[in-house]
Design a protein around this motif. Sequence first.
Motif, PDB file in Angstrom:
ATOM      1  N   SER A  37       0.821  -1.211   0.000  1.00  0.00           N
ATOM      2  CA  SER A  37       0.000   0.000   0.000  1.00  0.00           C
ATOM      3  C   SER A  37       0.852   1.257   0.000  1.00  0.00           C
TER       4      SER A  37
ATOM      5  N   TRP B 166      -5.151   6.368   1.648  1.00  0.00           N
ATOM      6  CA  TRP B 166      -4.609   5.326   0.788  1.00  0.00           C
ATOM      7  C   TRP B 166      -4.601   5.824  -0.649  1.00  0.00           C
TER       8      TRP B 166
ATOM      9  N   SER C 207      -4.600 -11.363   0.931  1.00  0.00           N
ATOM     10  CA  SER C 207      -5.600 -10.299   0.774  1.00  0.00           C
ATOM     11  C   SER C 207      -5.504  -9.194   1.817  1.00  0.00           C
TER      12      SER C 207
ATOM     13  N   GLY D 105     -12.100  -2.315   7.730  1.00  0.00           N
ATOM     14  CA  GLY D 105     -12.477  -2.576   6.341  1.00  0.00           C
ATOM     15  C   GLY D 105     -11.307  -2.276   5.426  1.00  0.00           C
ATOM     16  N   PHE D 106     -11.458  -2.580   4.173  1.00  0.00           N
ATOM     17  CA  PHE D 106     -10.369  -2.371   3.220  1.00  0.00           C
ATOM     18  C   PHE D 106     -10.318  -0.917   2.770  1.00  0.00           C
TER      19      PHE D 106
ATOM     20  N   TRP E  62      -8.931  -0.096   0.043  1.00  0.00           N
ATOM     21  CA  TRP E  62      -9.008  -0.216  -1.414  1.00  0.00           C
ATOM     22  C   TRP E  62     -10.293  -0.937  -1.787  1.00  0.00           C
ATOM     23  N   ASP E  63     -10.679  -0.822  -3.057  1.00  0.00           N
ATOM     24  CA  ASP E  63     -11.880  -1.534  -3.489  1.00  0.00           C
ATOM     25  C   ASP E  63     -11.491  -2.807  -4.245  1.00  0.00           C
ATOM     26  N   VAL E  64     -12.473  -3.584  -4.601  1.00  0.00           N
ATOM     27  CA  VAL E  64     -12.233  -4.886  -5.232  1.00  0.00           C
ATOM     28  C   VAL E  64     -11.438  -4.728  -6.523  1.00  0.00           C
ATOM     29  N   ASP E  65     -11.769  -3.735  -7.328  1.00  0.00           N
ATOM     30  CA  ASP E  65     -11.045  -3.533  -8.585  1.00  0.00           C
ATOM     31  C   ASP E  65      -9.567  -3.230  -8.357  1.00  0.00           C
ATOM     32  N   ASP E  66      -9.247  -2.463  -7.321  1.00  0.00           N
ATOM     33  CA  ASP E  66      -7.844  -2.189  -6.996  1.00  0.00           C
ATOM     34  C   ASP E  66      -7.110  -3.485  -6.671  1.00  0.00           C
ATOM     35  N   TYR E  67      -7.737  -4.336  -5.853  1.00  0.00           N
ATOM     36  CA  TYR E  67      -7.096  -5.598  -5.476  1.00  0.00           C
ATOM     37  C   TYR E  67      -6.964  -6.516  -6.688  1.00  0.00           C
TER      38      TYR E  67
END
Length: 70
Positions: free
Chosen positions: A9, A21, A41, A52-53, A55-60
């Motif tokens: 990150s 972030w 993850s 919580g994350f 970042w979002d799912v698309d970033d991961y």
Amino acid sequence: MLISANALSRWRTDIIGLRQWTGFENRWLHLVRQHPVALDSAGFVAASRYNGFPWDVDDYLDLAASAPWL
């Protein structure tokens, strides 16, 4: 080797001193091609440290697609 997504990150501090972030650092991902590395993850860290994350799912998914992880 196991690398946490959180270890990759990038953060910056905003004008009032809060950390924001800004994305995943990918300048060292070429090393994944030379060594057996698995991507974690960061679920535990995200849940315990950030609630919580950040970042979002698309970033991961972009991170996961950026190197030949195990």
